[in-house]
Design an enzyme around this catalytic site. Structure first.
Site, PDB file in Angstrom:
ATOM      1  N   VAL A   8       6.260   4.517  11.712  1.00  0.00           N
ATOM      2  CA  VAL A   8       5.605   5.765  11.317  1.00  0.00           C
ATOM      3  C   VAL A   8       5.695   5.836   9.802  1.00  0.00           C
ATOM      4  CG1 VAL A   8       5.877   7.080  13.459  1.00  0.00           C
ATOM      5  CG2 VAL A   8       7.725   7.070  11.796  1.00  0.00           C
ATOM      6  N   SER A   9       4.704   6.482   9.185  1.00  0.00           N
ATOM      7  CA  SER A   9       4.602   6.450   7.725  1.00  0.00           C
ATOM      8  C   SER A   9       5.632   7.308   7.008  1.00  0.00           C
ATOM      9  CB  SER A   9       3.205   6.879   7.296  1.00  0.00           C
ATOM     10  OG  SER A   9       2.278   5.947   7.788  1.00  0.00           O
TER      11      SER A   9
END
Length: 198
Positions: A8-9
């Site tokens: 996930v960023s």
């Protein structure tokens, strides 16, 4: 050995969708690796740990190609490293054509490579578009008068007097900055800005 990779960023994004998909694919909890950072490159600690553990005929699952990364050239390079050099198979759950276990013949490899190139390009293109939209949004906000960054602190009450003394060489830059309780660079920048206004 079967591995799953999740990315996930940011810390705020939720990884649940990827975790569920990889559990449904039968991956054991201890073989799930997760990074919470940008996909712009592969300098990610969990990813690097996972790759070091992988051996020939191991299997890697990812939910979608953009979870692997967002940089077109680096995705292709990692894909080549894992599949050709390490002999690892990769399965992209959202794209059944990207399953290196199938079609080990020339046609299967060819199709897999084409799909990978297209999807990697799409992931990179989306990253570029996000950056362009951000820049456009910032420009539009600035045009509306939105100010970015911290608001400037007001000048100390004694600033004008100290500034005059400094300009008339009654005190050094350091003494003037100390009198206004600010770093020399800040005092100097504010003095120059004030003079430009006059």
């Amino acid at each position: 050995m079967i591995y799953g990779y999740i990315r996930v960023s940011s810390r705020e994004q939720n990884e649940d969708r990827q975790v569920v998909a990889l559990h449904e694919a039968g991956i054991a909890e201890q073989n799930l690796y997760m990074d919470k950072q940008s996909g712009k490159d592969f300098a990610r600690p969990a990813y690097q740990r996972m790759v070091r553990r992988m051996k020939k005929d191991d299997l890697l699952f990812v939910k979608s190609i953009d979870r692997l990364g967002r940089n077109y050239e680096e995705i292709l390079e990692q894909w080549r490293l894992l599949t050709k050099e390490r002999g690892v198979d990769i399965v992209v759950l959202d794209m059944p054509l990207l399953d290196t276990r199938r079609g080990k013949d020339l046609m299967g490899t060819f199709l897999s490579d084409i799909v990978l190139q297209v999807l990697s390009f799409v992931a990179e293109n989306e990253r570029v578009n996000i950056r362009a939209r951000q820049a456009e949004g910032i420009a539009a906000a600035k045009a509306r008068g939105v100010k970015f960054g911290r608001p400037a602190r007001p000048l100390p009450a004694n600033f004008h007097e100290v500034h005059q003394d400094w300009r008339s060489k009654k005190m050094t830059l350091r003494q003037a900055a100390d009198a206004c309780k600010m770093p020399e660079g800040t005092f100097y920048a504010k003095a120059v800005r004030l003079e430009r206004k006059d």
